[in-house]
Each structure stands twice: as C-alpha cells, then as structure tokens.
Design a protein around this motif. Structure first.
Motif, PDB file in Angstrom:
ATOM      1  N   PRO A 206     -33.981  62.638 -66.500  1.00  0.00           N
ATOM      2  CA  PRO A 206     -34.011  61.960 -65.200  1.00  0.00           C
ATOM      3  C   PRO A 206     -33.181  62.658 -64.127  1.00  0.00           C
ATOM      4  O   PRO A 206     -32.159  63.276 -64.411  1.00  0.00           O
ATOM      5  CB  PRO A 206     -33.387  60.594 -65.525  1.00  0.00           C
ATOM      6  N   ARG A 207     -33.673  62.529 -62.915  1.00  0.00           N
ATOM      7  CA  ARG A 207     -32.871  62.904 -61.743  1.00  0.00           C
ATOM      8  C   ARG A 207     -32.612  61.621 -60.964  1.00  0.00           C
ATOM      9  O   ARG A 207     -33.460  60.731 -60.907  1.00  0.00           O
ATOM     10  CB  ARG A 207     -33.611  63.922 -60.881  1.00  0.00           C
ATOM     11  N   HIS A 208     -31.442  61.544 -60.367  1.00  0.00           N
ATOM     12  CA  HIS A 208     -31.059  60.382 -59.566  1.00  0.00           C
ATOM     13  C   HIS A 208     -31.258  60.780 -58.105  1.00  0.00           C
ATOM     14  O   HIS A 208     -30.481  61.548 -57.548  1.00  0.00           O
ATOM     15  CB  HIS A 208     -29.592  60.046 -59.853  1.00  0.00           C
ATOM     16  N   ILE A 209     -32.337  60.279 -57.524  1.00  0.00           N
ATOM     17  CA  ILE A 209     -32.661  60.627 -56.129  1.00  0.00           C
ATOM     18  C   ILE A 209     -32.759  59.325 -55.327  1.00  0.00           C
ATOM     19  O   ILE A 209     -33.468  58.401 -55.721  1.00  0.00           O
ATOM     20  CB  ILE A 209     -33.963  61.449 -56.036  1.00  0.00           C
ATOM     21  N   GLU A 210     -32.027  59.282 -54.231  1.00  0.00           N
ATOM     22  CA  GLU A 210     -31.980  58.061 -53.425  1.00  0.00           C
ATOM     23  C   GLU A 210     -32.514  58.333 -52.031  1.00  0.00           C
ATOM     24  O   GLU A 210     -32.443  59.456 -51.531  1.00  0.00           O
ATOM     25  CB  GLU A 210     -30.537  57.539 -53.355  1.00  0.00           C
ATOM     26  N   ILE A 211     -33.063  57.274 -51.425  1.00  0.00           N
ATOM     27  CA  ILE A 211     -33.598  57.376 -50.060  1.00  0.00           C
ATOM     28  C   ILE A 211     -32.735  56.499 -49.144  1.00  0.00           C
ATOM     29  O   ILE A 211     -32.556  55.309 -49.397  1.00  0.00           O
ATOM     30  CB  ILE A 211     -35.067  56.904 -49.976  1.00  0.00           C
ATOM     31  N   GLN A 212     -32.226  57.109 -48.080  1.00  0.00           N
ATOM     32  CA  GLN A 212     -31.432  56.369 -47.091  1.00  0.00           C
ATOM     33  C   GLN A 212     -32.384  55.609 -46.163  1.00  0.00           C
ATOM     34  O   GLN A 212     -33.330  56.189 -45.628  1.00  0.00           O
ATOM     35  CB  GLN A 212     -30.606  57.355 -46.258  1.00  0.00           C
ATOM     36  N   VAL A 213     -32.142  54.318 -46.015  1.00  0.00           N
ATOM     37  CA  VAL A 213     -32.955  53.521 -45.090  1.00  0.00           C
ATOM     38  C   VAL A 213     -32.058  52.806 -44.084  1.00  0.00           C
ATOM     39  O   VAL A 213     -30.870  52.576 -44.329  1.00  0.00           O
ATOM     40  CB  VAL A 213     -33.821  52.462 -45.829  1.00  0.00           C
ATOM     41  N   VAL A 214     -32.659  52.469 -42.951  1.00  0.00           N
ATOM     42  CA  VAL A 214     -32.004  51.614 -41.954  1.00  0.00           C
ATOM     43  C   VAL A 214     -33.037  50.579 -41.517  1.00  0.00           C
ATOM     44  O   VAL A 214     -34.191  50.924 -41.224  1.00  0.00           O
ATOM     45  CB  VAL A 214     -31.510  52.419 -40.725  1.00  0.00           C
ATOM     46  N   GLY A 215     -32.620  49.307 -41.516  1.00  0.00           N
ATOM     47  CA  GLY A 215     -33.505  48.238 -41.059  1.00  0.00           C
ATOM     48  C   GLY A 215     -32.825  47.457 -39.945  1.00  0.00           C
ATOM     49  O   GLY A 215     -31.598  47.387 -39.898  1.00  0.00           O
ATOM     50  N   ASP A 216     -33.619  46.892 -39.046  1.00  0.00           N
ATOM     51  CA  ASP A 216     -33.008  46.119 -37.947  1.00  0.00           C
ATOM     52  C   ASP A 216     -33.298  44.626 -38.107  1.00  0.00           C
ATOM     53  O   ASP A 216     -33.953  44.198 -39.065  1.00  0.00           O
ATOM     54  CB  ASP A 216     -33.473  46.649 -36.578  1.00  0.00           C
ATOM     55  N   ALA A 217     -32.813  43.846 -37.157  1.00  0.00           N
ATOM     56  CA  ALA A 217     -32.947  42.379 -37.225  1.00  0.00           C
ATOM     57  C   ALA A 217     -34.367  41.907 -36.927  1.00  0.00           C
ATOM     58  O   ALA A 217     -34.649  40.713 -36.992  1.00  0.00           O
ATOM     59  CB  ALA A 217     -31.964  41.745 -36.243  1.00  0.00           C
ATOM     60  N   HIS A 223     -36.826  55.487 -42.839  1.00  0.00           N
ATOM     61  CA  HIS A 223     -36.035  56.217 -43.835  1.00  0.00           C
ATOM     62  C   HIS A 223     -35.511  57.512 -43.237  1.00  0.00           C
ATOM     63  O   HIS A 223     -36.070  58.055 -42.285  1.00  0.00           O
ATOM     64  CB  HIS A 223     -36.834  56.467 -45.123  1.00  0.00           C
ATOM     65  N   LEU A 224     -34.412  57.984 -43.814  1.00  0.00           N
ATOM     66  CA  LEU A 224     -33.765  59.203 -43.346  1.00  0.00           C
ATOM     67  C   LEU A 224     -33.765  60.245 -44.465  1.00  0.00           C
ATOM     68  O   LEU A 224     -32.802  60.984 -44.655  1.00  0.00           O
ATOM     69  CB  LEU A 224     -32.332  58.916 -42.874  1.00  0.00           C
ATOM     70  N   SER A 225     -34.846  60.242 -45.240  1.00  0.00           N
ATOM     71  CA  SER A 225     -35.077  61.188 -46.328  1.00  0.00           C
ATOM     72  C   SER A 225     -34.126  60.969 -47.507  1.00  0.00           C
ATOM     73  O   SER A 225     -33.472  59.949 -47.606  1.00  0.00           O
ATOM     74  CB  SER A 225     -35.030  62.622 -45.812  1.00  0.00           C
ATOM     75  N   GLY A 272     -28.836  51.020 -45.772  1.00  0.00           N
ATOM     76  CA  GLY A 272     -28.877  50.777 -47.214  1.00  0.00           C
ATOM     77  C   GLY A 272     -29.498  51.972 -47.905  1.00  0.00           C
ATOM     78  O   GLY A 272     -30.024  52.879 -47.253  1.00  0.00           O
ATOM     79  N   THR A 273     -29.423  51.967 -49.216  1.00  0.00           N
ATOM     80  CA  THR A 273     -29.978  53.074 -49.976  1.00  0.00           C
ATOM     81  C   THR A 273     -30.830  52.546 -51.115  1.00  0.00           C
ATOM     82  O   THR A 273     -30.374  51.700 -51.889  1.00  0.00           O
ATOM     83  CB  THR A 273     -28.842  53.941 -50.573  1.00  0.00           C
ATOM     84  N   VAL A 274     -32.063  53.027 -51.189  1.00  0.00           N
ATOM     85  CA  VAL A 274     -32.945  52.655 -52.295  1.00  0.00           C
ATOM     86  C   VAL A 274     -32.852  53.791 -53.313  1.00  0.00           C
ATOM     87  O   VAL A 274     -33.195  54.937 -53.014  1.00  0.00           O
ATOM     88  CB  VAL A 274     -34.396  52.439 -51.809  1.00  0.00           C
ATOM     89  N   GLU A 275     -32.358  53.462 -54.501  1.00  0.00           N
ATOM     90  CA  GLU A 275     -32.090  54.481 -55.517  1.00  0.00           C
ATOM     91  C   GLU A 275     -33.221  54.521 -56.541  1.00  0.00           C
ATOM     92  O   GLU A 275     -33.671  53.476 -57.018  1.00  0.00           O
ATOM     93  CB  GLU A 275     -30.753  54.201 -56.204  1.00  0.00           C
ATOM     94  N   PHE A 276     -33.650  55.738 -56.856  1.00  0.00           N
ATOM     95  CA  PHE A 276     -34.748  55.938 -57.795  1.00  0.00           C
ATOM     96  C   PHE A 276     -34.335  56.871 -58.930  1.00  0.00           C
ATOM     97  O   PHE A 276     -33.503  57.759 -58.741  1.00  0.00           O
ATOM     98  CB  PHE A 276     -35.953  56.587 -57.096  1.00  0.00           C
TER      99      PHE A 276
END
Length: 448
Positions: A206-217, A223-225, A272-276
């Motif tokens: 496995p590789r631990h690869i995460e995607i940076q996200v930003v959400g508003d109200a 996503h920021l890759s 936030g960060t979505v981790e995969f």
C-alpha cells in the motif's frame, strides 16, 4: 472578518497561524503551558495567556481553561491547529455554545468522520471506494472469523477509536486470528477506553496518498491535489511529497473527484484531508478523513501557491470558495525534523539547543518554533521543524533537500536530520519506489 483569533495550540503550527493572521490584520492570542513560556508563539502573538502546567491534559487539552482565555481576551474565534483539540467534537460544540467560531469542522461533522466505522459507511453511501470490510463493529470472534474467510487473508483488525497505530493487527492466516483479536481489543481498551473493533481486507504494497480538500458553508468543495505520505514509522509520517511519484494523470483525476464527492456529500466546511490507501494495481480505497489542517500542508501550499490557513479563516468567516480544483505546478518534499536519535531507535531527545544554523536559499522553506538557547520540553510531540524544498522536478527537489539538510545544524540534542540525509540517497526512495512498509527494511548507516 474576525477581529481576534485565539490559537489553541503550540509550537510551529501556532506560529504558522499567527503569521497568516498578522498578514490578514487579525489580532492573535497565544495560550501556553508553563513549559512553553519561552516559546516563539508566545512572543509573536499580540496577547498570551498561561493555561496550566506542562501535562497536556492540564493545559492544551483543558477545554475550560482555553474557553476562559478566549473570553477574557474577547477572542471571537479559535484556531485549533492540528492534534490536541482540533478534532474534538465536544470542544467544537462548546465553542458554538459560547459564541466563539471554531475554525474547523462542526461537532456533527467531526462525529460523522471521526469514528472510522461511521466514516466508512458514510463514504460508501457517497459512492467513494472503500476497503472491503465489516459492516459496522464486530460483534464476536466467531463473526470475525467468518468474515475473514469471506474477504480472504490477509486481513487487518482495527480499533474504531484508534490512532497512532494502537489497536491494529495484521493477520495473515486463520490460526493467528484469535491471538490478534484478543491483543488488539486489550490494547484499544487500554489506550482509548473503547475496545470496539472492525476488520478490513489488508491492502498489499500500500501507498498512503491523501487529497487536500476545502469546502465552504454553501455546500461547494474543491481539491488541491495529492500528497504521498507513505514513508512512515509506526504509522507516524516521516516525510511527504507532492505530486506523488506513483500517480498517473488518470488516477489523480479519479481520486480528486472522489475526494470532492466525499466532501460535498457531507457538506464539509473548512480544510480537510481525504486519506486513501492505494494498492500496487493503483486501486484506491477511502481510509479516513482528517477534519483539520495537516502537519504536511506546506508542500501543497508550495506547489500551487496557496495559503491554506488563510483559506481556513476565510471559509470560517463565511467567504465562498472559488470551487476550482488545483493541480501541482512544481514538486515539493517535506522532511519532519524531530528531536529524536535515529541511531538509537528514534528515541526522544528533549533538551537545550546550544547551536542552531538554519538552511536558506531559493526554494527552501523552514517552519519551526525553535531557536538557539531554546529548551525542548519532554512533554509534547518531538517534532521541532519542517524542512520543505520546492523545485521544477522531483530530482531537483531531492538535490535541494540534500543541500538544505547539509546546511541544517542543530547541536545540544539529537535530531532526525541524519536519517533524512540518508533517505535522500536511498536508491528506492530516489526511484520513488516505496510503500508504507519502506521503513521495515531501512537501516541507518553507522554515524561518521
């Protein structure tokens, strides 16, 4: 916009938030334990309040003291940084009740994503790929044995309230399952006061690869890759990079879309960060979501020229995001410099820094709160600096990191600088050929 933000944290992240607040014209309040009275975040904030003695549970985790500090200084928002209370639903709720904006996720969001079993069920409903595993918590050893047979070995037992690798056991064959089940539950009960377990198929290489996200109200997310965080020791990240050397354009698109879908499905607000986990065949599976800023956020900032702390503050103040997704234009690597002895099983090395020379030059960023004469207390996490290099290509970023590490002098304590310097010459690392198992075969060379 907020007039005054209290930073409920310490060290380099507290200083990082103070810097952005100052650029935005927002006053800051530092809180500190008696062990941190000489820390730079205390010096650079507009105001500082002592919130207790060195132990975290009597200071940085003491919610009543932090709220009292916010009230006496008239702070209208609290930035929790990472760690401590940053993903504590109760603290987020208390801030709401006191009319103080928590610059992070809502209590409901933290509860939804903080418990791993609930988060997985939510992501499944959102159509995000998840690792084959138990539906909710395991009720008995018999059920566990039956499911393990269905998924096929190897499997991974995990504590639902887990973190830092506690309450986790990999099981490769059925005869080892009972011992792992009992051991993981005992460890989880001792560490978290909760022995609830779930089980997943173990992902190979496995590789631990995460995607940076930003959400508003307003329900919009972007996503920021990605960041590749696969070089880890005992589930603690040592170095991170973006873009990942394992990524393809197609995989980046798919994972970015999945992360945005996840954030918009739960109407996520903030950074936030979505981790995969990504297997050797480039199949990716949702692992968890961190509802806070990450330690490794600077590498994302460097490759897309974007201040994530500023964005957190703007979103918390009700400013909508652009909704545009970002792709890395450069390559950045971060090395976490810890006060640990890499020649002695990474044993913590608190104490006084007698000499400090920091690296500089084009494409070199250093986030740190230490200085010559500073004493590192033994009470907290051992990370004392983050060294980030940015260049046009991965090869150049590695060369720059080698040069920066050679320039970085810290005396009086042991640090992980020699580890990172050796890592940058490691053939497998240089090739980008590493997984989360990388450190299991890594050996430090003899010190010169």
């Amino acid at each position: 916009m907020f007039k005054k933000i209290l930073i409920a944290n310490r060290g380099e992240i507290a200083l990082r938030v103070i810097r952005t607040c100052r650029e935005m014209g927002i006053k800051t309040v530092a809180v500190y334990s008696t062990a941190d009275a000489e820390s730079l975040h205390v010096r650079f904030a507009d105001e500082a309040v002592c919130i207790g003695p060195p132990p975290s549970n009597l200071s940085y985790l003491k919610m009543s003291n932090i709220i009292a500090a916010a009230e006496i200084t008239n702070a209208d928002a609290i930035h929790p940084g990472y760690g401590f209370l940053s993903e504590n639903a109760k603290f987020s709720k208390i801030c709401q009740e006191h009319g103080i904006k928590f610059i992070g996720a809502s209590p409901e969001m933290i509860e939804k994503m903080g418990d791993k079993a609930t988060a997985k069920a939510t992501m499944k409903a959102a159509g995000v790929p998840t690792i084959p595993g138990s539906e909710g918590l395991l009720e008995s050893y018999e059920q566990t044995k039956k499911l393990a047979k269905e998924f096929g070995y190897p499997v991974m037992l995990k504590a639902t309230a887990g973190g830092g690798g506690k309450g986790m056991r990999a099981v490769w064959k059925e005869e080892d399952l009972l011992k792992a089940w009992e051991g993981a539950r005992q460890e989880a009960a001792a560490s978290f006061g909760n022995d609830g377990m779930y089980m997943e198929k173990l992902i190979e290489e496995p590789r631990h690869i995460e995607i940076q996200v930003v959400g508003d109200a307003y329900g919009k997310a972007c996503h920021l890759s990605e960041r590749d965080c696969s070089v880890q020791r005992r589930h603690q990240k040592l170095t991170e990079e973006t873009p990942s050397p394992f990524m393809t354009d197609e995989l980046r698109q798919k994972m970015g879309d999945a992360a945005v879908k996840a954030a918009e499905y739960i109407k996520y607000e903030g950074a936030g960060t979505v981790e995969f986990l990504v297997d050797k065949h480039r199949n990716f599976y949702f692992m968890e979501m961190n509802t806070r800023i990450q330690v490794e956020h600077p590498i994302t900032e460097q490759v897309i020229d974007y201040d994530l702390i500023r964005e957190q503050i703007l979103v918390a103040a009700g400013v909508p995001i652009s909704g545009k997704n970002y792709l890395p234009q450069l390559h950045a690597i971060e090395c976490r410099i810890n006060a640990e002895d890499p020649y002695n099983d990474f044993r913590p090395s608190p104490g006084k820094i007698t000499t400090l020379h920091t690296p500089g030059g084009h494409g070199v960023r250093l986030d740190t709160h230490v200085y010559s004469g500073y004493t590192i207390p033994p009470n907290y996490d051992s990370m004392i600096a983050k060294l980030i290099t940015t260049a046009q290509t991965r090869e150049e970023a590695i060369s720059k990191m080698k040069r920066a590490l050679d320039e970085f002098v810290i005396e009086g304590i042991k640090t992980t600088i020699p580890f990172h310097r050796q890592l940058m010459d490691d053939p497998a690392y240089v090739e980008g050929d590493y997984t989360t198992k990388f450190m299991e075969s890594f050996k430090m060379n003899d010190p010169q």
